[in-house]
Design an enzyme around this catalytic site. Structure first.
Site, PDB file in Angstrom:
ATOM      1  N   GLU A 108     -99.048  15.555  42.649  1.00  0.00           N
ATOM      2  CA  GLU A 108    -100.260  16.079  43.494  1.00  0.00           C
ATOM      3  C   GLU A 108    -100.782  17.207  42.884  1.00  0.00           C
ATOM      4  OE1 GLU A 108    -100.023  13.863  47.684  1.00  0.00           O
ATOM      5  OE2 GLU A 108     -98.736  15.536  47.236  1.00  0.00           O
ATOM      6  N   GLU A 128     -93.074   9.071  47.786  1.00  0.00           N
ATOM      7  CA  GLU A 128     -93.112   9.449  49.342  1.00  0.00           C
ATOM      8  C   GLU A 128     -92.699   8.192  50.268  1.00  0.00           C
ATOM      9  OE1 GLU A 128     -95.500  12.572  47.411  1.00  0.00           O
ATOM     10  OE2 GLU A 128     -94.985  10.438  47.281  1.00  0.00           O
TER      11      GLU A 128
HETATM   12  N1  T1G Z   1     -86.525  18.380  48.409  1.00  0.00           N
HETATM   13  C1  T1G Z   1     -85.449  18.854  48.756  1.00  0.00           C
HETATM   14  N2  T1G Z   1     -84.374  18.861  47.923  1.00  0.00           N
HETATM   15  C2  T1G Z   1     -84.228  17.854  46.931  1.00  0.00           C
HETATM   16  C3  T1G Z   1     -85.700  17.309  46.616  1.00  0.00           C
HETATM   17  C4  T1G Z   1     -86.650  17.611  47.381  1.00  0.00           C
HETATM   18  N3  T1G Z   1     -87.697  16.962  47.098  1.00  0.00           N
HETATM   19  N4  T1G Z   1     -85.451  16.705  45.240  1.00  0.00           N
HETATM   20  C5  T1G Z   1     -84.111  16.633  44.967  1.00  0.00           C
HETATM   21  N5  T1G Z   1     -83.626  17.646  45.923  1.00  0.00           N
HETATM   22  C6  T1G Z   1     -81.979  18.175  45.832  1.00  0.00           C
HETATM   23  C7  T1G Z   1     -81.187  17.147  46.224  1.00  0.00           C
HETATM   24  O1  T1G Z   1     -80.728  16.920  47.560  1.00  0.00           O
HETATM   25  C8  T1G Z   1     -79.751  17.656  45.278  1.00  0.00           C
HETATM   26  O2  T1G Z   1     -79.199  18.628  46.143  1.00  0.00           O
HETATM   27  C9  T1G Z   1     -80.536  18.052  44.209  1.00  0.00           C
HETATM   28  O3  T1G Z   1     -81.880  18.643  44.610  1.00  0.00           O
HETATM   29  C10 T1G Z   1     -80.647  17.321  42.902  1.00  0.00           C
HETATM   30  O4  T1G Z   1     -80.985  16.114  43.178  1.00  0.00           O
HETATM   31  C11 T1G Z   1     -96.877  16.495  50.192  1.00  0.00           C
HETATM   32  C12 T1G Z   1     -95.072  14.832  51.476  1.00  0.00           C
HETATM   33  C13 T1G Z   1     -85.972  14.473  41.640  1.00  0.00           C
HETATM   34  C14 T1G Z   1     -85.251  12.370  40.793  1.00  0.00           C
HETATM   35  O5  T1G Z   1     -89.106  12.122  46.961  1.00  0.00           O
HETATM   36  O6  T1G Z   1     -85.834  11.814  43.538  1.00  0.00           O
HETATM   37  O7  T1G Z   1     -93.864  15.533  48.085  1.00  0.00           O
HETATM   38  O8  T1G Z   1     -77.136  17.746  46.710  1.00  0.00           O
HETATM   39  O9  T1G Z   1     -78.949  14.801  42.892  1.00  0.00           O
HETATM   40  O10 T1G Z   1     -80.288  12.540  40.451  1.00  0.00           O
HETATM   41  O11 T1G Z   1     -96.938  14.300  49.295  1.00  0.00           O
HETATM   42  O12 T1G Z   1     -83.695  14.302  43.403  1.00  0.00           O
HETATM   43  O13 T1G Z   1     -77.461  19.153  44.699  1.00  0.00           O
HETATM   44  O14 T1G Z   1     -77.379  20.032  47.052  1.00  0.00           O
HETATM   45  O15 T1G Z   1     -81.106  13.670  43.468  1.00  0.00           O
HETATM   46  O16 T1G Z   1     -81.216  14.197  38.844  1.00  0.00           O
HETATM   47  C15 T1G Z   1     -91.381  13.435  47.248  1.00  0.00           C
HETATM   48  C16 T1G Z   1     -87.079  13.501  45.655  1.00  0.00           C
HETATM   49  C17 T1G Z   1     -91.245  14.610  48.327  1.00  0.00           C
HETATM   50  C18 T1G Z   1     -88.350  13.225  45.122  1.00  0.00           C
HETATM   51  C19 T1G Z   1     -83.566  14.207  40.522  1.00  0.00           C
HETATM   52  N6  T1G Z   1     -90.376  13.624  46.003  1.00  0.00           N
HETATM   53  N7  T1G Z   1     -86.149  13.679  44.676  1.00  0.00           N
HETATM   54  O17 T1G Z   1     -82.648  13.074  40.786  1.00  0.00           O
HETATM   55  O18 T1G Z   1     -80.653  14.990  41.316  1.00  0.00           O
HETATM   56  S1  T1G Z   1     -92.239  14.243  49.715  1.00  0.00           S
HETATM   57  C20 T1G Z   1     -89.521  13.036  46.137  1.00  0.00           C
HETATM   58  C21 T1G Z   1     -85.439  12.671  43.763  1.00  0.00           C
HETATM   59  C22 T1G Z   1     -93.845  15.071  48.908  1.00  0.00           C
HETATM   60  C23 T1G Z   1     -96.418  15.455  49.343  1.00  0.00           C
HETATM   61  C24 T1G Z   1     -94.981  14.908  50.001  1.00  0.00           C
HETATM   62  C25 T1G Z   1     -84.380  13.040  42.822  1.00  0.00           C
HETATM   63  C26 T1G Z   1     -85.016  13.638  41.477  1.00  0.00           C
HETATM   64  P1  T1G Z   1     -77.660  18.824  46.306  1.00  0.00           P
HETATM   65  P2  T1G Z   1     -80.300  14.931  42.889  1.00  0.00           P
HETATM   66  P3  T1G Z   1     -81.058  13.668  40.072  1.00  0.00           P
END
Ligand code: T1G
Length: 702
Positions: A108, A128
């Site tokens: 975004e 999301e």
């Molecule tokens: N928020 C908080 N922590 C996150 C995070 C996030 N968005 N993404 C990853 N982490 C942490 C995860 O818990 C782990 O922590 C570490 O990072 C490594 O992640 C306004 C409302 C990016 C593809 O849904 O899909 O934006 O366990 O083990 O396999 O519209 O993480 O080491 O303590 O998964 O290489 C939308 C979510 C949010 C992406 C990487 N974004 N993340 O995968 O590593 S909503 C998502 C992922 C939003 C807006 C809205 C994956 C990754 P720890 P990992 P990975």
């Protein structure tokens, strides 16, 4: 957290480079959005700066909003004062320079910029919906304008991550750099190139036009998999608004639809599942510095259904894998089955023919132990009997190089007993795959008492490297997944003794969100397999609760789909389960012989009899130290048994009802039905303290 600012502005000639530094994935955590806005304003007020670049430090661009912030009272910036609102007002162009992931709020922000370039390995998306919400930062309004409404709809409703080369074709990116290019340098050059282009190409100024029929078509296409869920439908409504409303009104509509979801049970459950799947990889009692050993040369012993699926998993993730069987016929049959499985995927269009050939070429059938002695990891998948597995392990121990790790795919046998026939018990572990092994994502890593930390860490990492979610389990009968599931499997048959019918129970579980009911699943797996396990348990435990109705069906040769009749009957060549009056008659007759009074059941009672029995067993598993966390058991149910993801998992669902209510119900069934419902000690303690299951402190791993 680092003590350097989470966002900083650096000048590179006439270009202001805005860098987000919020490890591990530059989520929009506390101060990040504010930091981006400060840097944007700073750069816009600096006459020497002609253009800007937005990028991430470390391994990624921005992976979205900080998911840990949802459900807390963390304040979001008001509409109109958010990063992309400031970008929209920017008099100078901004280039998003993407590596790693631009997901959710990350994409975004990139779409708030005027240009987007990326390295080839980058991925972009609005996932999301996978955490029960929708893109709440303009994604549903900008992506349809940038990539077209159909593409936006598909991306937002599926939540998939789109590789950069495809994103370029879709019009999301303006440029994908050559392999190895320096992203920052290329972005600064790009910014200099477009610094004087006016008007600035704002995404919001574009149109989102579409034939209105696509929205209903999407609703129809997701009806089955999005049952009981709201987020996918709100996503469609939000994209629809982008085609029907002016931009600002569309943003407001998006916000309304977002607020309907963010604190709903569905979103809470999916957020819980997201973090549970990350937590399960952590092994708190192993030395922090233990490193998984790298492996390059795996082998699989046994070319049966499981062995073949395991070999496919290695080949699917790029490993050359050797596979052997006790006989050449067995090996040939196994290779044929593998080829047929791949051919089915090609026919379904989920695999390209050339990719099938590449994967087949990675699977090397070999004649004997001599051909695998130099391998570094072996997964044994021979017949599920100790007197068959032990000689194989003894032979492997004899012929394999001393460093090789020996893993077993047993689904219930004692791993200490199996390891005892070798001189390398420290290099032995269980790696329990779920059928079909090349499809099911769960890998249960079973921990024998003498396994070394390195062996366990390597088994866990092996799972992740072949696309599995690895979860650690103690060496107990049925390990964690099957052991926690076993009471469910018994209770479903006991309900028949008391007056239920298979189709009634299956309907309850399908309504609850399962793709298939447990009796239909039994018919798919084969009722004779279940009977084998029951015989073994009855032999080992005189108090074992036998299941006469299930035994009767097997006695009558009703093994399920493979014999055209099991709990249901099947038409030739058709897998649709049809209720069978013959089964109803057998149930009535056996219950009468057992002298069990018939009664009627509510759907809730059926659901709770099945799932509470497993919640109770899961508590026993935790109190015995056979699992690290309740959330690990939930990950196993999500990825091993198809538990509906938007309910979070077995223990999370039970927390939704409340530990005391669960305890009270189980205690009353204990009175009514006897020992099999005796509440576990941990459950009693949790109820007394009113501590949720997900906060249960298990005994140290044993
Ligand atoms: N928020 C908080 N922590 C996150 C995070 C996030 N968005 N993404 C990853 N982490 C942490 C995860 O818990 C782990 O922590 C570490 O990072 C490594 O992640 C306004 C409302 C990016 C593809 O849904 O899909 O934006 O366990 O083990 O396999 O519209 O993480 O080491 O303590 O998964 O290489 C939308 C979510 C949010 C992406 C990487 N974004 N993340 O995968 O590593 S909503 C998502 C992922 C939003 C807006 C809205 C994956 C990754 P720890 P990992 P990975």
């Amino acid at each position: 957290m680092t003590d350097s600012p989470v966002v900083r502005l650096e000048k590179d000639g006439a270009v202001g480079v805005i860098i987000v530094n919020y490890p591990p994935v530059n989520a929009l955590g506390p101060g990040v959005a504010e930091g981006i806005i400060d840097c944007l304003n700073q750069a816009n007020n600096d006459a020497s700066i002609k253009a800007m670049v937005l990028m991430g430090d470390g391994r990624s661009f921005i992976a979205g909003a900080d998911i840990r912030g949802f459900g807390t009272n963390r304040k979001r910036l008001p509409i109109g004062e958010r990063t992309y609102d400031v970008m929209d007002q920017s008099p100078k162009p901004i280039v998003a320079a993407i590596h790693g992931f631009a997901l959710g709020g990350g994409l975004e922000n990139a779409m708030g910029c005027h240009y987007r370039i990326a390295v080839p390995s980058a991925k972009v998306g609005l996932p999301e919906v996978l955490i029960g919400i929708l893109p709440g930062g303009g994604g549903t309004q900008r992506l349809p304008r940038l990539a077209g409404v159909q593409t936006a709809l598909e991306m937002i409703v599926s939540g998939r991550h789109v590789p950069a080369p495809e994103a370029l074709k879709l019009g999301i990116l303006d440029e994908v750099l050559p392999e190895g290019a320096n992203l920052r340098a290329a972005a600064v050059a790009y910014a200099n190139k477009i610094a004087d282009v006016r008007p600035l190409p704002r995404v919001r100024d574009r149109e989102a036009k579409a034939n209105p029929g696509i929205f209903d078509a999407m609703r129809k296409s997701i009806a089955r998999r999005a049952r009981n869920q709201k987020a996918p439908y709100n996503c469609i409504l939000a994209v629809e608004a982008a085609t029907a409303l002016p931009f600002e009104d569309g943003m407001r509509r998006e916000q309304e639809l977002f607020e309907e979801l963010v604190n709903a049970d569905e979103a809470k459950a999916l957020r819980y599942a997201f973090f549970a799947e990350r937590e399960v990889a952590k092994l708190p009692d192993l030395p922090a510095d233990v490193k998984p050993r790298d492996f390059t040369d795996p082998a699989v012993i046994g070319a049966g259904t499981m062995g073949g699926g395991i070999a496919m998993s290695f080949a699917d993730f790029g490993y050359d894998v050797k596979i052997m069987d006790a006989t050449q016929e067995g090996l040939d049959r196994g290779m044929e089955r593998i080829r047929n499985n791949y051919a089915t995927s090609v026919k379904r269009g989920s695999l390209a023919q050339d990719e099938m050939e590449r994967r087949m070429a990675r699977i090397h059938p070999v004649a004997g132990y001599d051909d695998i002695k130099d391998c570094d990891v072996v997964v044994e998948a021979v017949f599920e009997r100790m007197d068959v597995k032990k000689p194989v392990f003894a032979k492997l121990d004899e012929v394999m190089n001393p460093e090789a790790l020996l893993f077993s795919n047993t689904s219930a046998l004692d791993m200490d007993d199996l390891a005892s026939v070798t001189k390398r018990p420290d290099k032995i572990a269980g790696t329990h795959f779920f059928s079909p092994a090349n499809v099911m994502k769960l890998l249960e890593v079973v921990r024998p008492s003498k396994a070394s930390p390195e062996t366990l860490a390597t088994a866990m990492a092996m799972g992740r490297r072949i696309g599995k979610i690895s979860a650690m389990a103690g060496n107990t009968d049925g390990f964690v997944a099957n052991r926690s599931r076993a009471p469910f499997n018994s209770e479903m048959v006991i309900l028949l003794e008391e007056g239920c019918l298979p189709e009634q129970v299956d309907k309850v579980m399908i309504d609850f969100g399962y793709p298939m009911g447990p009796f239909a699943v039994g018919d798919l797996a084969g009722l004779d397999i279940g009977a084998e396990g029951r015989k073994r348990r009855a032999a080992a435990n005189p108090n074992y609760r036998t299941l006469p109705i299930a035994d009767k069906l097997v006695e009558l040769g009703r093994f399920g789909q493979k014999t055209g009749a099991g709990w249901y009957r099947y038409e030739k060549g058709d897998r649709t389960p049809h209720p069978d009056p013959e089964v109803a008659a057998i149930i009535k007759q056996v219950s009468a012989e057992m002298g069990i009074a018939q009664k009627t059941f509510t759907d809730t009672e059926i659901l709770r009899r099945l799932l509470f029995s497993s919640v109770n067993e899961a508590c026993r598993i935790l109190e015995e130290g056979k699992a690290y966390r309740a959330s690990d058991i939930d990950v196993m149910w999500l990825h091993g048994f198809g538990f509906p993801r938007y309910r979070g998992g077995l223990m999370f669902w039970a927390d939704g009802i409340g530990v005391r209510d669960v305890y009270n119900q189980i205690a009353s069934w204990h009175q009514q039905y006897g020992e099999r419902w005796a509440p576990s000690a941990l459950l009693r303690r949790l109820a007394e303290a009113n501590t949720p299951f997900r906060e249960a402190k298990p005994a140290p791993f044993a």
